[in-house]
Motif scaffolding. Sequence first.
Motif, short mmCIF file in Angstrom:
data_model
loop_
_atom_site.label_atom_id
_atom_site.label_comp_id
_atom_site.label_asym_id
_atom_site.label_seq_id
_atom_site.Cartn_x
_atom_site.Cartn_y
_atom_site.Cartn_z
N CYS A 124 0.91 -1.37 0.28
CA CYS A 124 -0.21 -0.60 0.02
C CYS A 124 0.57 1.41 0.35
CB CYS A 124 -0.65 -0.26 1.27
SG CYS A 124 -2.35 -1.14 1.17
N ASN A 134 -6.06 1.44 -2.74
CA ASN A 134 -7.55 1.55 -2.08
C ASN A 134 -8.41 0.59 -2.06
OD1 ASN A 134 -6.97 4.44 -3.06
ND2 ASN A 134 -7.73 4.86 -4.68
N MET A 135 -7.97 -0.42 -3.16
CA MET A 135 -8.62 -1.93 -2.81
C MET A 135 -8.39 -2.71 -1.12
SD MET A 135 -7.90 -4.80 -4.45
CE MET A 135 -6.54 -5.79 -4.46
N LYS A 137 -7.08 -0.91 0.95
CA LYS A 137 -7.86 -0.20 2.28
C LYS A 137 -9.37 -0.43 2.88
CE LYS A 137 -6.30 4.42 1.06
NZ LYS A 137 -5.64 5.69 1.11
N ASN A 138 -9.68 -0.52 1.43
CA ASN A 138 -10.66 -1.16 1.83
C ASN A 138 -10.92 -2.77 2.37
OD1 ASN A 138 -12.24 1.49 1.10
ND2 ASN A 138 -12.14 0.79 -1.62
N LEU A 139 -10.11 -3.50 2.02
CA LEU A 139 -10.01 -4.94 2.06
C LEU A 139 -9.88 -5.05 3.72
CD1 LEU A 139 -9.87 -7.92 1.89
CD2 LEU A 139 -8.01 -7.79 1.84
N SER A 140 -8.68 -4.20 3.82
CA SER A 140 -8.24 -3.48 6.06
C SER A 140 -9.84 -3.20 6.43
CB SER A 140 -7.37 -3.39 5.97
OG SER A 140 -7.62 -1.75 5.57
N ASN A 141 -10.43 -2.30 5.81
CA ASN A 141 -11.37 -1.98 6.63
C ASN A 141 -12.49 -2.85 6.67
OD1 ASN A 141 -10.95 0.75 7.23
ND2 ASN A 141 -11.90 1.49 4.56
N VAL A 142 -12.65 -4.16 5.66
CA VAL A 142 -13.76 -5.10 5.94
C VAL A 142 -13.15 -5.66 6.21
CG1 VAL A 142 -14.53 -7.27 4.55
CG2 VAL A 142 -14.82 -5.56 3.23
N ARG A 194 -2.67 -1.54 7.99
CA ARG A 194 -2.88 0.20 8.86
C ARG A 194 -1.90 0.97 8.98
NH1 ARG A 194 -7.64 1.53 6.24
NH2 ARG A 194 -7.77 3.23 6.88
#
Length: 311
Positions: A124, A134-135, A137-142, A194
Amino acid sequence: MVRYVFIRLMTAIPVLIGISILAFLLGVLSPGDPAEIALNQSGLDMPSAEQIAAMREELGLNRPLPSQYFDWIGNVIHGNLGTSYINGRDIATEIFHRLPVTLELALLAFLCAGIGGIGMGVLCAVHQDSPLDNMMKNLSNVMLSVPSFWLALVLILIFCERLQLLPTNGSDTLVHFILPALVLSFATMGTVCRLMRGMMLSEFAKQYFIVAKVRGIEQCKLVLCYALPNAIIPVIALLGNYFASVLAGSVIVENIFAIPGISSMAMEAIRFRDYPVLQAYVLISGWMLVVVTIFVDILISYLNPRVKLGD
């Protein structure tokens, strides 16, 4: 360095004593009479008052609490953690057999969280603001938001029931630990990703990195040899605390996947009010947490000499 280690060890002694007191009080203040519970497990559904009094005398429950505590902690120091109310087994022997299972699970989860999270975070940072970043970061949020019990059931449905690639329970081989370790490490992997990304970007903005980049050093060497060693220190602290928490807190995963570790032993003790086992679990898990935390602190102080006691 020696002084730091000595002081760190000395400050841990009151914590270890406090954990032992809390573990002892857990058995004393828990609902129910241990003597009556012990008699019930022996087959007496309605023990008489005389039988309960005799059992309390046998267990030493009629003595003052300080005397009970010092006798109990003295036995613990000599390796005697007591006997289970349920099966009559020696608790120290039971923990000795179960602890390697939990340790193996914790180590595999630690490797998954460390390797996966650090790798994702470095990617990242190197590809900042790209579609890959971006992918990720979104995956880490999930990953941070998915409940572990739900993830475990979904993975069992996919990999065990539909694809039939992995076993659903047991601890016979390393393959049995793949799904439990993935479930345990999933959320932490997102946290490490992150944190690693933020620390790497912070190192990219520092003067030593900019100067090294201007000198024409190749990007792979810049990232792995310059930025990564400095950025990884906070991640080591996070992973160390995570490893300690997994050793003492993998209850959900061990029960879902029927893994015979110390956390599943504690759940059985809670279900059947087996207070000596629960006391031993709290004591051993608390002490392991302190020991691992001390080791991590010493390791960080070795890697980063700027770390001082009290910072």
